[in-house]
Structures are given as C-alpha cells and as structure tokens.
Design a protein around this motif. Structure first.
Motif, PDB file in Angstrom:
ATOM      1  N   PRO A  37      14.233  -1.672 -11.703  1.00 44.06           N
ATOM      2  CA  PRO A  37      13.937  -3.116 -11.823  1.00 44.06           C
ATOM      3  C   PRO A  37      12.639  -3.510 -11.103  1.00 44.06           C
ATOM      4  CG  PRO A  37      15.675  -2.751 -10.201  1.00 44.06           C
ATOM      5  CD  PRO A  37      15.415  -1.425 -10.850  1.00 44.06           C
ATOM      6  N   ILE A  38      11.580  -3.699 -11.861  1.00 37.72           N
ATOM      7  CA  ILE A  38      10.260  -3.988 -11.305  1.00 37.72           C
ATOM      8  C   ILE A  38       9.699  -5.266 -11.918  1.00 37.72           C
ATOM      9  CG2 ILE A  38       7.871  -3.175 -11.149  1.00 37.72           C
ATOM     10  CD1 ILE A  38       8.922  -0.327 -11.056  1.00 37.72           C
ATOM     11  N   SER A  39       9.249  -6.160 -11.062  1.00 34.80           N
ATOM     12  CA  SER A  39       8.559  -7.363 -11.526  1.00 34.80           C
ATOM     13  C   SER A  39       7.052  -7.142 -11.557  1.00 34.80           C
ATOM     14  CB  SER A  39       8.891  -8.554 -10.627  1.00 34.80           C
ATOM     15  OG  SER A  39       8.455  -8.309  -9.290  1.00 34.80           O
ATOM     16  N   GLU A  40       6.564  -6.352 -10.609  1.00 31.39           N
ATOM     17  CA  GLU A  40       5.142  -6.035 -10.543  1.00 31.39           C
ATOM     18  C   GLU A  40       4.966  -4.658  -9.919  1.00 31.39           C
ATOM     19  OE1 GLU A  40       0.972  -7.684  -8.508  1.00 31.39           O
ATOM     20  OE2 GLU A  40       2.800  -8.894  -8.401  1.00 31.39           O
ATOM     21  N   LEU A  41       4.106  -3.858 -10.528  1.00 33.24           N
ATOM     22  CA  LEU A  41       3.844  -2.506 -10.039  1.00 33.24           C
ATOM     23  C   LEU A  41       2.399  -2.420  -9.573  1.00 33.24           C
ATOM     24  CD1 LEU A  41       4.911   0.385  -9.660  1.00 33.24           C
ATOM     25  CD2 LEU A  41       4.167   0.882 -11.998  1.00 33.24           C
ATOM     26  N   VAL A  42       2.213  -2.009  -8.322  1.00 38.93           N
ATOM     27  CA  VAL A  42       0.883  -1.895  -7.736  1.00 38.93           C
ATOM     28  C   VAL A  42       0.570  -0.419  -7.510  1.00 38.93           C
ATOM     29  CG1 VAL A  42      -0.588  -2.535  -5.792  1.00 38.93           C
ATOM     30  CG2 VAL A  42       1.197  -4.116  -6.576  1.00 38.93           C
ATOM     31  N   LEU A  43      -0.548   0.038  -8.035  1.00 43.13           N
ATOM     32  CA  LEU A  43      -0.950   1.440  -7.907  1.00 43.13           C
ATOM     33  C   LEU A  43      -2.020   1.549  -6.840  1.00 43.13           C
ATOM     34  CD1 LEU A  43      -1.192   2.444 -11.684  1.00 43.13           C
ATOM     35  CD2 LEU A  43       0.817   2.319 -10.201  1.00 43.13           C
ATOM     36  N   LEU A  44      -1.682   2.195  -5.733  1.00 49.51           N
ATOM     37  CA  LEU A  44      -2.592   2.337  -4.604  1.00 49.51           C
ATOM     38  C   LEU A  44      -3.113   3.768  -4.510  1.00 49.51           C
ATOM     39  CD1 LEU A  44      -0.637   0.258  -1.916  1.00 49.51           C
ATOM     40  CD2 LEU A  44      -2.460  -0.494  -3.465  1.00 49.51           C
ATOM     41  N   LYS A  68      -5.013  -3.562   3.439  1.00 53.63           N
ATOM     42  CA  LYS A  68      -3.926  -4.383   3.982  1.00 53.63           C
ATOM     43  C   LYS A  68      -3.528  -5.477   3.014  1.00 53.63           C
ATOM     44  CE  LYS A  68      -2.515  -6.648   8.274  1.00 53.63           C
ATOM     45  NZ  LYS A  68      -2.917  -6.980   9.672  1.00 53.63           N
ATOM     46  N   GLU A  69      -4.491  -6.018   2.325  1.00 54.59           N
ATOM     47  CA  GLU A  69      -4.238  -7.116   1.382  1.00 54.59           C
ATOM     48  C   GLU A  69      -3.262  -6.711   0.283  1.00 54.59           C
ATOM     49  OE1 GLU A  69      -4.813 -11.043  -0.033  1.00 54.59           O
ATOM     50  OE2 GLU A  69      -5.509 -10.106   1.834  1.00 54.59           O
ATOM     51  N   GLU A  70      -3.321  -5.448  -0.135  1.00 57.02           N
ATOM     52  CA  GLU A  70      -2.493  -4.996  -1.266  1.00 57.02           C
ATOM     53  C   GLU A  70      -1.012  -4.876  -0.910  1.00 57.02           C
ATOM     54  OE1 GLU A  70      -3.615  -4.981  -4.149  1.00 57.02           O
ATOM     55  OE2 GLU A  70      -5.763  -5.087  -3.711  1.00 57.02           O
ATOM     56  N   SER A  84      -0.609  11.271   7.372  1.00 56.20           N
ATOM     57  CA  SER A  84      -1.526  10.396   8.111  1.00 56.20           C
ATOM     58  C   SER A  84      -1.651   9.033   7.437  1.00 56.20           C
ATOM     59  CB  SER A  84      -2.898  11.060   8.234  1.00 56.20           C
ATOM     60  OG  SER A  84      -3.468  11.292   6.955  1.00 56.20           O
ATOM     61  N   ILE A  85      -1.636   9.018   6.106  1.00 53.57           N
ATOM     62  CA  ILE A  85      -1.724   7.750   5.370  1.00 53.57           C
ATOM     63  C   ILE A  85      -0.453   6.933   5.573  1.00 53.57           C
ATOM     64  CG2 ILE A  85      -1.988   6.699   3.091  1.00 53.57           C
ATOM     65  CD1 ILE A  85      -4.494   8.078   4.112  1.00 53.57           C
ATOM     66  N   SER A  86       0.698   7.584   5.518  1.00 53.71           N
ATOM     67  CA  SER A  86       1.965   6.873   5.722  1.00 53.71           C
ATOM     68  C   SER A  86       2.040   6.270   7.121  1.00 53.71           C
ATOM     69  CB  SER A  86       3.144   7.823   5.496  1.00 53.71           C
ATOM     70  OG  SER A  86       3.184   8.255   4.152  1.00 53.71           O
ATOM     71  N   LYS A  87       1.612   7.034   8.111  1.00 48.89           N
ATOM     72  CA  LYS A  87       1.623   6.524   9.485  1.00 48.89           C
ATOM     73  C   LYS A  87       0.655   5.343   9.633  1.00 48.89           C
ATOM     74  CE  LYS A  87       2.916  10.864  11.761  1.00 48.89           C
ATOM     75  NZ  LYS A  87       2.460  11.962  12.647  1.00 48.89           N
ATOM     76  N   LYS A  88      -0.482   5.430   8.986  1.00 51.11           N
ATOM     77  CA  LYS A  88      -1.495   4.381   9.087  1.00 51.11           C
ATOM     78  C   LYS A  88      -0.967   3.038   8.594  1.00 51.11           C
ATOM     79  CE  LYS A  88      -6.088   3.077   7.335  1.00 51.11           C
ATOM     80  NZ  LYS A  88      -7.264   3.525   6.549  1.00 51.11           N
ATOM     81  N   TRP A  89      -0.195   3.058   7.498  1.00 52.94           N
ATOM     82  CA  TRP A  89       0.210   1.814   6.858  1.00 52.94           C
ATOM     83  C   TRP A  89       1.638   1.395   7.170  1.00 52.94           C
ATOM     84  CZ3 TRP A  89      -3.658  -0.933   5.455  1.00 52.94           C
ATOM     85  CH2 TRP A  89      -4.828  -0.342   4.981  1.00 52.94           C
ATOM     86  N   ILE A  94       6.127  -2.625   7.266  1.00 50.24           N
ATOM     87  CA  ILE A  94       7.250  -3.210   7.996  1.00 50.24           C
ATOM     88  C   ILE A  94       7.019  -4.706   8.217  1.00 50.24           C
ATOM     89  CG2 ILE A  94       8.516  -3.197  10.187  1.00 50.24           C
ATOM     90  CD1 ILE A  94       9.126  -0.786   8.460  1.00 50.24           C
ATOM     91  N   ASP A  95       5.788  -5.090   8.530  1.00 48.45           N
ATOM     92  CA  ASP A  95       5.463  -6.504   8.759  1.00 48.45           C
ATOM     93  C   ASP A  95       5.726  -7.350   7.522  1.00 48.45           C
ATOM     94  OD1 ASP A  95       4.732  -5.991  11.342  1.00 48.45           O
ATOM     95  OD2 ASP A  95       2.566  -5.980  10.967  1.00 48.45           O
TER      96      ASP A  95
END
Length: 343
Positions: A37-44, A68-70, A84-89, A94-95
């Motif tokens: 169930p997806i309303s919007e999918l963002v590809l990062l 951060k905006e995404e 490293s990417i997972s730790k960075k973001w 969480i915020d």
C-alpha cells in the motif's frame, strides 16, 4: 519507543534508499508484485545516479539525490545503500517518525534493534524503536531452514559452507561476470576491476575483510546473526564462505548436530510444511536444488537430506535461494508487511 510500532493504517509514503542498485531495483519489483500500500514512492540515490528514470506501475519516476528534504513526511524507508549511508540518515528518518528497514550490517548486532526473518522470529518485529535490521543474505537462507529443524531436537552445532553468487557484490559485479566470461570464451581473459579476482570459470574465498581469528567478516556475520535470530547465544557455528560464478542465487552445504537423533524423513516433513521452503529431492535421478531453480523466485529450495555417517545425531542438507529476493529485498518487504495493521 514510537507511539505505535505499527505503520499507519493507510497508503504509505515510501522511500527506497539505494534505488538504482541490484537490491533497490528488486525492492521496486516486489513492492509492485505484492501490491504494497503506497501513496507515494520516492527513489533516493547517490549523486552519481541522480536523474535516472525508472518505470514503476506504468509511471515514470526519477531518482533523486539523497538530501534531508527528501525524507519529509515519509512513513517507511527501505534502505540498501550501505551501512555508512544508513547511519548518516538514521536520525533524520527517526525525526520524521518514519520506520527504517535497513539491509546493511550497520544495526544488525545492536541489542536494541530487531534482526528479523519473518518466518523465524517475526513476533519480535514490534520491539523496534524506529529501525529494523534485515539480516545478511546467507544468514536469512540458513535460519529459514535451521529454525524448523530446531523444533525436532535442539541444535548443538552447525558447519556451513556457502557458494555465493556475484549478485551479493552488486549490479556492477554481475555485469562484469557476464563480460569476463564472454572474454574468456573468446580466448582473451581479463582481470576483474570490481572484485579482487575474476569469477569467469573461477571461484575464490569470500573477499570481505579478514578478522583477527582468521575468519572473514562474511563468515562471522553468519555466526553472530544466526545466534541472534535463533536466540541461541552459545550456538556452535562455523562458516566458510566462497564466491562462485553464479549470477544471483546462493547455495549452502549445511551439517547439523542435534541433541538427539533426527531422522531425515522427519526433517523432510518438517521442512515441507515450513513457510518459504520447498523441497527438491529425487535420489533416483540425482536431482536436488540448483541455483537455476530459485533465481527470480521467493522460496528457498532444500534437498539431499541425509544422516551424517561421521557422527551420531548428525544431519546434512543442501539449499539454494535467490540472494536478491529472499536474501535481501523480499525479506525487507515481508518485514514491513508484518507492521501493517490487520483489518
């Protein structure tokens, strides 16, 4: 702990972090196939892959540079971009009160982070505080088989040798294997630029960093993650991991020592009724699981169950599973599905 461990009971705003990689691409396929169930999918993606066009559910989406905006107003992040990417973001996710399901090794052994194989320890998925770890590919396949067999008799010791496909090293390694194989057949063998050695008609011991105990990082991932998932802190387990010239399906040879004798026929019956497993076993025709049986498929194939003639209470078996699907992307989506409130 978040106010509720569950995902919101509505279509979700979902981001795939590392969307242009092998696992990221498979995540997109599985989300569509399972009608998540997806309303919007963002590809990062990384800056290098920014602007790549991808078709999802007949809609053209464009990969975005991870900023951060995404992450604003996201509900769920499926990450497969490296530790490293997972730790960075993580703090940004969480915020936003979003949930991170992470495919890297960054959080797997954190005592406060659930490490989940849904068919094995899915009940622990609610014990999260905003992040859930997806296990290593070889560990997922192994625990999927060990867990049901542990019901028959307590597992005392496991010796496992893996035959790991090149997909575990990423999309570039897969493409390179095709190219190097073609060059080899043309009588013009070339050196690998992605992996330390060519896999064209070759294999080598896993190239993850070597540790002080002379086991490599990949082998110790199997040891420590399996203990955590099965909740057997003192499980005796030794692994030897090998990279082989197969595109995307891992195989494992497993020797198990139980507290009591376990008959192969009883083990076979237990595996047949276990979710996510199929049995391929035909001794008359010497037909057992092969990588080609499972590539692009969800189930892990198991076969050649036999009594270990070298010890009492021993059992040996063989398995094959798609590294990108159940070994990574499928398992992550299944974790998310567990957190969707039941109607």
């Amino acid at each position: 702990m978040r106010q509720s461990p569950y995902l919101p009971n509505r279509p979700l705003k979902v981001a795939v972090l590392g969307s242009s990689g092998a696992v990221g691409s498979e995540l997109l396929k599985i989300l569509e196939q399972r009608d998540f169930p997806i309303s919007e999918l963002v590809l990062l993606s990384s800056e290098r892959s920014e602007g790549k066009k991808i078709i999802w559910k007949d809609e053209e989406l464009v990969t975005k540079k991870t900023t951060k905006e995404e992450f604003k107003n996201l509900d769920l992040v499926l990450a497969s971009a490296g530790g490293s990417i997972s730790k960075k973001w993580l703090s940004t996710i969480i915020d936003q009160n979003a949930l991170l399901i992470d495919n890297s090794s960054a959080f797997r052994l954190d005592k406060n982070v659930p490490l989940i194989v849904p068919e094995v320890n899915g009940s622990e998925v609610l014990n999260h505080d905003g992040v859930i770890a997806n296990p290593n590919c070889t560990t997922i396949l192994l625990t999927l088989v060990l867990a049901p067999l542990n019901k028959l008799s307590t597992i005392q010791r496991v010796i496992v040798s893996t035959y790991q496909s090149v997909s575990g090293a990423g999309q570039l390694a897969m493409e390179e294997l095709k190219l190097l194989t073609e060059q080899y057949l043309q009588g013009n063998p070339q050196k690998s630029e992605v992996l330390p050695y060519s896999l064209a008609f070759n294999l080598f011991l896993h190239n993850s960093p070597m540790l002080s105990n002379n086991y490599c990082e990949e082998e110790m991932k199997m040891v420590n993650e399996t203990r955590k998932i099965l909740n057997i802190a003192d499980l005796k387990l030794s692994a030897t991991c090998v990279r082989v010239p197969v595109l995307r399906a891992h195989s494992e040879s497993i020797n198990i020592e139980f507290a009591d004798e376990v008959e192969p026929k009883d083990a076979l019956e237990e595996l047949k009724k276990s979710p996510g497993i199929e049995v391929i076993e035909d001794y008359k025709n010497n037909r057992f699981p092969m990588p080609n049986d499972v590539m692009g498929r969800d189930n892990v194939a198991v076969g050649r169950l036999r009594t270990d003639i070298s010890q009492s209470h021993g059992l040996e078996l063989w398995l094959c599973g798609d590294q990108i699907r159940k070994g990574a992307a499928l398992n992550a989506v299944q974790i998310a599905e567990l957190l969707i409130p039941k109607k």
